[in-house]
Motif scaffolding. Structure first.
Motif, short mmCIF file in Angstrom:
data_model
loop_
_atom_site.label_atom_id
_atom_site.label_comp_id
_atom_site.label_asym_id
_atom_site.label_seq_id
_atom_site.Cartn_x
_atom_site.Cartn_y
_atom_site.Cartn_z
N VAL A 25 -16.31 -6.33 1.79
CA VAL A 25 -15.00 -6.02 0.99
C VAL A 25 -14.15 -5.59 1.73
CG1 VAL A 25 -14.11 -5.36 -1.10
CG2 VAL A 25 -16.63 -6.05 -1.20
N LEU A 26 -12.94 -6.13 2.11
CA LEU A 26 -11.97 -5.54 3.04
C LEU A 26 -11.16 -4.38 2.30
CD1 LEU A 26 -10.36 -8.77 4.48
CD2 LEU A 26 -11.55 -6.97 5.62
N PRO A 27 -11.05 -3.51 3.03
CA PRO A 27 -10.24 -2.21 2.52
C PRO A 27 -8.76 -3.05 2.09
CG PRO A 27 -10.63 -1.92 4.57
CD PRO A 27 -11.21 -3.16 4.25
N GLU A 28 -8.31 -2.53 0.93
CA GLU A 28 -6.88 -3.04 0.67
C GLU A 28 -5.60 -1.88 1.25
OE1 GLU A 28 -7.41 -2.80 -3.65
OE2 GLU A 28 -9.03 -4.22 -3.22
N ALA A 29 -4.71 -2.47 0.94
CA ALA A 29 -3.46 -1.64 1.57
C ALA A 29 -3.67 -0.26 1.31
CB ALA A 29 -2.21 -2.45 1.15
N HIS A 30 -3.26 0.68 2.38
CA HIS A 30 -3.39 1.89 1.86
C HIS A 30 -2.13 2.43 1.19
CE1 HIS A 30 -6.10 2.84 5.63
NE2 HIS A 30 -5.62 1.50 6.03
N VAL A 47 16.05 -19.29 21.68
CA VAL A 47 16.45 -18.98 20.36
C VAL A 47 16.44 -20.01 19.43
CG1 VAL A 47 17.85 -17.81 18.74
CG2 VAL A 47 17.37 -16.73 20.89
N HIS A 69 5.82 -0.02 1.33
CA HIS A 69 6.84 -0.39 2.28
C HIS A 69 6.79 -2.08 2.52
CE1 HIS A 69 7.65 3.33 3.05
NE2 HIS A 69 6.60 3.81 3.42
N HIS A 70 5.59 -2.76 1.73
CA HIS A 70 5.57 -4.12 1.88
C HIS A 70 6.63 -4.84 0.87
CE1 HIS A 70 2.32 -5.13 4.57
NE2 HIS A 70 1.68 -3.74 3.98
N GLU A 71 7.62 -5.30 1.47
CA GLU A 71 8.46 -5.97 0.65
C GLU A 71 8.14 -7.39 0.61
OE1 GLU A 71 10.97 -2.43 2.42
OE2 GLU A 71 10.11 -4.33 3.31
N GLU A 111 -0.50 5.16 1.48
CA GLU A 111 0.67 5.63 2.15
C GLU A 111 1.34 4.52 2.65
OE1 GLU A 111 -0.24 7.15 6.11
OE2 GLU A 111 -2.37 6.78 5.82
N HIS A 112 1.11 3.23 3.03
CA HIS A 112 2.10 2.48 3.34
C HIS A 112 2.15 1.34 2.31
CE1 HIS A 112 1.35 3.79 7.25
NE2 HIS A 112 0.01 3.38 7.33
N HIS A 165 3.22 -23.57 15.21
CA HIS A 165 3.35 -22.17 15.83
C HIS A 165 2.86 -22.19 17.13
CE1 HIS A 165 3.71 -18.03 15.11
NE2 HIS A 165 2.63 -17.84 15.71
N ASN A 215 13.34 -21.95 18.55
CA ASN A 215 12.60 -20.83 17.43
C ASN A 215 13.02 -21.21 16.15
OD1 ASN A 215 12.11 -17.80 16.15
ND2 ASN A 215 10.32 -18.59 17.49
N GLN A 216 14.32 -21.56 15.90
CA GLN A 216 14.74 -22.04 14.73
C GLN A 216 14.38 -23.32 14.20
OE1 GLN A 216 16.75 -19.37 13.48
NE2 GLN A 216 16.13 -18.40 15.42
#
Ligand code: HEA
Ligand code: HEA
Ligand code: CUA
Ligand code: CU
Lengths: 292, 597, 121, 206
Positions: free
Chosen positions: C108-113, C30, C119-121, C115-116, C39, C33-34
């Motif tokens: 062209v990538l689909p964007e966020a759905h 841990v 929830h992206h904070e 329905e979701h 990466h 990791n801090q």
């Protein structure tokens, strides 16, 4: 009793062969169904016509292998049959319990291994390398093949040789089956068809895509087969021989749903003139997005 | 025989002390004795009967499919009108064809052949051959049968749920197997059924390995084991280590179907013009890797025990030791090991690079060598023999050339270049049916005829057996030989109707011939079924060693009682001492003490 | 295993030592990791410590340290080999496609759905 | 004659030096290694192959909202439970069934703590926050891997509870056999711990 039953068996075998033969002959007279196009080439119980420049390499490997396999099987089978007859149990005969030293078998096994190595390193690996990475540099035609349940779409880049961008969100099965974007300059002259046209004697690079599930782009007369995997664009290439103009079949070789069996298309190998005429026809405004 | 199992539980270690086992016990209830039995012999027979039913059922599915192939879209005689809900208009719709095809493959492989070879023959014969009183974990053994049974019921039930049984082939390639979610439950049931079957196999393999390692009779060293036991041993390791990745894959696919995850779903999947709601980021090829990581070893699970049985029967009926026994053992170990590193030869056409293709083609060529060695050893055994042509021997002998055809036709598939043309055509179907049908199925028949007297104390009828053999031999070839030519012609597999293709239409006659072969093959099983059931009750009674064989199972009574042997056997010699000079009889059983020369 | 009481006492002490080591290992993981190192390095450190910890558990708690049965060792060896083979799947699948294979069907990538999206904070 | 029908359930085989149960459990663990190995390998593939942007991209660590504190706590809980498990076996070796049962009970208690923490502090809040398995492949893997692991824990709880309760009757008739069974259960339990030792850094830290 015993002799009688053997006769019955023989009769059955014979009957069966006759049955098989007659049905083979009968069926060959039936014409191909519902393609709407007369398919060229010869088809029968062996490899079909080959119209590609490199197809012979596939055929050669298949043929060499089969000669080898049949030779091995016959030789092995003769020994087998010999043993069955010679060493059948009968009065006064007892198995020879002293184990024979069969050196020849060891040599045979080594020979098989060597032969397989030759096929592998001499035939398979080099040809595979050529097919997979030596893409043609002689100004090939470029076509994108997009598979979907249960149709093939052929996307041509048009005169600028550049494919326009595709966006799945604007797909409209009737007007825009591939989701081509109107605001993309590279895509202005693209066109999409349900028919595959190539020019004879010219190499073609085909990029294979799928919209939904895994399909497999199979052109028997070209010795070409490539799975269409959603999430991947996989290019393959081939070159038709000169003087092979005609119509040939494209099939789907991977189970993709209910109508997998009918997911066919026609590949037209055109002379340059025929090709130009076809392009003109499909790019004429009203017909543009019509399929089938 | 009576027995107590009061102390067990938990982890399936079984342990009980018996005072004077044999006499003086109260009889167990019918249920404990025949249904929830922990005796390996009863469990073996349960496996065997269940598996035979599944084989029969799987074959029936295929006979119906063969009608659609031979006479596309024509109403199926009799069956079509009997089950109108399955066959609207009496004919077979493509989705029904796909469902039957997927279930035929699944049932034959996972519910028919493997349970037969491992569950039935392995369970019944192996402990007897090593002189053990039972399997190491009898309760676990019972559990693996019942888990298998649940898996089977789940699979069968899937025919009757909404949308019918699974339709994505026995390989269940994603995304096809996932996108059917809303209207098809069959695939979900398939996955759950597979989890049962895998669990059952895992429990079984743990039991087999432990039994072979721990419970061999005194004097039975590893190199005195009958070849069949070796085959079971290697097979168990394949099941043990190859099945879990498929279990993992099955869990992932279940998640994709039930929880809407995207393990196998790439971004932007568009089905019928409709963007799907999967987040994406998954990889359809991951499923294929995990599936074939199991399924290639699995095909050796289908063949190794079969080879083992054939070897036993050949040794007994040539009255000779197996030639090159040790080499065969090393070969089978090597075969088992290599089978873990050839899986991607099923994926050459998925868009594979050069190095990977070269690697897997090479390992595939290497793995064919031990098969050649084993087969050659068995054929050389015939040299100088005194061959008895009884029914088990006929089937065992037929196994050899049939497996050779199947194996040899694997070679063009193993080279990526020839596989371009042959992949997913009937050539592949021909290849593997030659190994599994006239190969493994014949070995199973051979085994049934051979060990039937041990299990029942009665012989099967010889004449009916010969009729069964000759007819099966002919028609199985009529059924499968045409497939190679169809394949070369370019006809793809899993086509509900090939006549739409010019190349398919050109060989439609072969298809018809193959169908007739399959139906006649079906008819040819009638003498077998009659023979099997009638002989059980009315067959000629025989002593404990009717074939005059040397291995330990023949020293137990027929049928063996609970605990198997009258006295604990001790082994004095190798498994195949036939025709030993200086011995009056032409065989010298493993358990008999006496002059070594 | 068969050993005497004295042996068992010795074992118990060893178990406690190992427990301490495992606890320390967890803390170190841990803590490392801090540190916000690169990466790949972070993954390396974490997996490295995990391997050490796992080996301790296997060696001591699972008694492999005292295990002398060839059957168990060969089973484990076989299992280890095939485990490594399994790990080749991602290696093959991410590095071994022929040149020119492109990942992704669309340009062209689909964007966020929808329905979701919330929830992206 | 009083012979066990099956030899080597209690005493080790003279050549293999194993009692059957021990070989059995190790074989089972080998298959478990392959099970988790396949999932681990899927994890690597999906992570390395994830798109760089868009909803399917691999979330940055901060985005996952997984707390190393909860994960670390659970890691310690499992490690301690492993110690108590092995102590229970050591107690049986010194013929102290009372102490062994106490250790086993502690093990079960710790396992329950693990499950409760997992459910109430992780699963439920995650799902409420919309981080369901279908959110992206990270969460799909998170739930699948930890879910499968949790199922293993629950299985362990059931077995250990059985040995504290009805299973312990065996101690009276055949203590050595009972000790062996606890040893086998322990092997399984340590393996479950070992899996978590890898899951923790893989999911919570990187
Ligand atoms: C029991 C089952 C079994 C067995 C034993 C084998 C054995 C082999 N298989 Fe087969 N195979 C399957 C079952 C089996 N296969 C199945 C079910 C599929 C299809 C799955 C699906 O897609 O649905 C398949 C598919 C399949 C493919 C994929 C084809 C494709 O989809 O494109 C390949 C490719 O390499 C292959 C190769 C081989 C090889 C090289 C062997 C070798 O091990 C064979 C070795 C044997 C021999 C070489 C014969 C021995 C030779 C002799 C006896 C004569 C010689 C004598 C002397 C030298 C003396 N098989
Ligand atoms: C072990 C495996 C196994 C076995 C034994 C068989 C046996 C047979 N198979 Fe099967 N088959 C597969 C595995 C197997 N198959 C698989 C995996 C597929 C691919 C599926 C897919 O595409 O996903 C397939 C596909 C497949 C196809 C291709 C379908 C297609 O691609 O569209 C065909 C076509 O003819 C076919 C035919 C047959 C026939 C005629 C038999 C015959 O040989 C059957 C012979 C059977 C017997 C002889 C058994 C007889 C048993 C009894 C009579 C029992 C008696 C009962 C009692 C005494 C109680 N099979
Ligand atoms: Cu598309 Cu099959
Ligand atoms: Cu294979």
């Amino acid at each position: 009793m015993r002799r009688c039953s053997w006769r019955i068996f023989l009769a059955v075998v014979f009957g069966c062969v006759v049955l098989g033969q007659t049905s083979v002959l009968r069926a060959q007279a039936v014409a191909p169904k519902d393609t709407g196009v007369k398919i060229d080439g010869e088809y029968g119980p062996f490899l079909p016509t080959d119209i590609s420049v490199d197809g012979y390499q596939v055929d050669r490997l298949i043929n060499v292998l089969h000669v080898f396999m049949i030779g091995l099987f016959v030789g092995w089978g003769l020994f087998f049959a010999f043993c069955l007859v010679k060493y059948r149990q009968r009065p006064g005969h007892r198995a020879n319990s002293v184990l024979i030293k069969a050196k020849p078998s060891k040599y045979l096994e080594i020979a098989v291994a060597i032969f397989e190595a030759v096929l592998l390193f001499g035939f398979s690996i080099p040809v595979w390398a050529r097919v997979k990475s030596e893409f043609p540099t002689d100004d090939p035609m470029r076509v994108r093949v997009v598979a979907e349940q249960f149709a093939w779409n052929f996307h041509y880049p048009g005169a600028d040789k550049k494919f326009g961008k595709l966006n799945p969100k604007i797909i409209d099965l009737v007007k825009n089956p591939l989701g081509r974007m109107d605001d993309d300059p590279a895509g202005k002259d693209d066109f999409v068809s349900g028919e595959f046209h190539v020019i004879e004697g010219r190499s073609v690079v085909v990029e294979i895509l799928s919209k939904d599930v895994i399909h497999s782009f199979f052109v028997p007369v070209l010795r070409v087969k490539q799975d269409a995997i959603p999430g991947m664009r996989i290019p393959i290439w081939f070159k038709t021989k000169e003087k092979t103009a005609g119509a040939y079949e494209i099939g789907c070789a991977q189970l993709c749903g209910n109508n997998h069996f009918s997911m066919r298309a026609v590949m037209h190998v055109d002379t340059p003139e025929q090709y130009a005429a076809w392009v003109k026809k499909v790019t004429a405004p009203p017909e543009e997005f019509k399929e089938d | 025989m009576a027995q107590h199992q009061h102390k067990g539980g938990g982890h399936g270690h079984d342990h009980h002390h018996h005072d004077d086992h044999g006499a003086g016990h109260h009889e167990l209830s019918y249920w404990r004795k025949y249904i929830f039995s922990v005796d390996h012999k009863i469990i073996g027979i349960q496996y065997g009967l269940t598996a035979l039913c599944f084989l029969f059922f799987g074959f029936s599915l295929m006979m119906i499919m063969r009608w659609q192939l031979a006479y596309p879209n024509k109403p199926i005689p009799v069956i079509g009108s009997l089950f109108p809900s399955f066959f609207p208009g009496g004919a077979m719709a493509p989705e029904m064809y796909n469902a039957f095809g997927a279930m035929h493959g699944t049932i034959m492989v996972f519910l028919g052949v493997v349970p037969m070879l491992v569950g039935a023959f392995g369970n019944y014969v192996m402990p007897l051959q090593i002189g053990a009183p039972d399997m190491a974990f009898p309760k676990l053994n019972m559990m693996s049968y019942w888990v298998y049974f649940c898996g089977g019921v789940t699979m069968l039930a899937s025919f009757f749920v909404k949308g019918g049984a699974a339709q994505s082939g026995w390989t269940s390639y994603a995304p096809l197997s996932v996108i059917t979610q809303p209207h098809q439950w069959g695939q979900t049931m398939w996955l759950i059924g597979m989890v049962f079957l895998i669990t059952s196999s895992l429990l079984g393999s743990i039991n087999f390995i432990t039994t072979i390692v721990q419970l061999r009779a005194k004097g039975l060293t590893m190199f005195r084991l009958p070849f069949f036991v070796w085959a079971q041993f290697v097979t168990s390791f394949l099941l043990l280590l190859a099945f879990p990745p498929l279990e993992a894959a099955g869990i992932l696919q279940l998640m994709d179907r039930v929880a809407g995850t995207s393990f196998f779903m790439p971004e932007g999947l568009v089905v019928s013009g409709q963007m799907q709601s999967y987040t994406g980021g998954g990889n359809p090829l991951l499923w294929q890797h995990l599936f074939w990581f199991l399924a290639h070893p699995e095909v050796y699970v289908l063949i190794l025990p079969a080879m083992g049985m054939v070897a036993e029967i050949i040794a007994s009926n040539t009255r000779k030791a197996l030639w090159g026994y040790r080499t065969m053992v090393y070969s089978i170990i090597f075969l088992g090991f290599m089978s873990f590193i050839v899986w991607a030869h099923h994926m050459f056409i998925t868009g594979m690079g050069q190095k990977m293709a070269a690697f897997f083609a090479t390992t595939t060529m290497i793995i064919s060598i031990p098969s050649v060695v084993i087969l050659t050893a068995m054929v050389i055994t015939l040299h100088g023999a005194s061959i008895r042509f009884n029914v088990p021997m006929l089937f065992a002998l037929a196994f050899l050339p049939m497996f050779a055809i199947g194996g040899l036709t694997g070679l063009p598939l193993g080279l990526p270049v020839s596989d371009i043309q042959l992949h997913d055509t009937y050539y592949v179907i021909g290849h593997f049916h030659y190994v599994v049908a006239p190969g493994t199925i014949f070995a199973i028949f051979a085994g049934i005829y051979f060990w039937f007297p041990k299990a029942t104390g009665r012989m099967m009828n010889e004449a009916l057996g010969k009729v069964h053999f000759v007819l099966s031999f002919i028609f199985i070839n009529v059924a499968f030989m045409p497939m190679f030519f169809q394949g070369l012609a370019g006809v793809s597999r899993r086509l509900a109707d090939q006549t739409g293709y010019a190349h398919g239409n050109a060989v439609q006659g072969l298809t018809r011939m193959s169908s007739w072969g399959a139906w006649m093959l079906g008819l040819s099983q009638v003498p077998f079924i009659i023979n099997f059931f009638v002989s059980m009750f009315a067959g000629r009674k025989v002593s404990e060693n009717p074939w005059e064989s040397t291995t330990l199972e023949w020293s137990a009574p027929s049928p063996p009682p609970h605990g198997n042997f009258k006295s604990t056997p001790v082994v004095h010699r190798g498994p195949y001492e036939y025709g030993v000079p200086g011995i009056a009889k032409d065989y010298f059983p493993q358990h008999q003490a006496g002059a070594e020369a | 295993m068969d050993h005497s009481h004295a042996d068992t006492d010795k074992h118990v002490r060893l178990y406690l030592t190992v427990f301490a080591a495992l606890a320390v290992g967890t803390v170190v993981t841990v803590a490392a990791n801090q540190l916000h190192v690169e990466h790949a390095l972070a993954i390396g450190i974490a997996l490295g410590i995990a391997t050490v910890k796992a080996s301790l558990v296997a060696a001591v708690f699972m008694h492999l340290k005292w295990e002398r049965s060839a059957w168990i060792w060969s089973t484990l060896a076989l299992c280890a080999v095939f485990f490594v083979v399994l790990l080749f799947i991602p290696v093959l699948e991410t590095s071994e496609h022929p040149p020119n294979v492109v990942v992704g069907t669309w340009d062209v990538l689909p964007e966020a759905h929808t329905e979701h999206a919330g929830h992206h904070e | 004659m009083s012979t066990a029908v099956l030899p080597y359930t209690v005493e080790p085989h003279p050549i293999t030096r194993l009692y059957s149960g021990k070989l059995g459990i190790w074989l089972f663990l080998a298959s478990e290694v392959m099970l988790f190995g396949a999932l681990f390998s899927s994890y690597v593939l999906l992570r390395v192959g994830a798109p760089v942007a868009g909803p399917a991209a691999w979330p940055a660590h901060a985005e996952t909202g997984l707390s190393w504190k909860i994960g670390g706590f659970n890691t310690l809980v499992l490690i301690i439970s492993s110690v108590t498990m092995v102590m229970a076996w050591a107690a049986l070796k010194t013929h102290n069934i009372g102490r062994a049962k106490a250790y086993l009970a502690t093990t079960v208690f710790l396992a329950l703590v693990f499950i409760v923490v997992k459910l109430t502090l992780e699963y439920i809040p995650k799902i409420q926050a919309g981080h369901t398995p279908s959110h992206n492949n990270f969460f799909a893997l998170y739930f699948t891997l930890t879910g499968l692991h949790a199922l293993h824990i629950i299985g362990g709880i059931i077995v250990i509870t059985y040995f504290i309760g009805p299973g312990s009757a065996l101690w009276k008739t055949d203590p050595e056999y009972f000790t062996n069974r606890v040893e086998c259960t322990g092997l399984y339990w340590h393996f479950v711990d070992l899996v978590w030792i890898f899951l923790f850094p893989v999911l919570y830290l990187t």
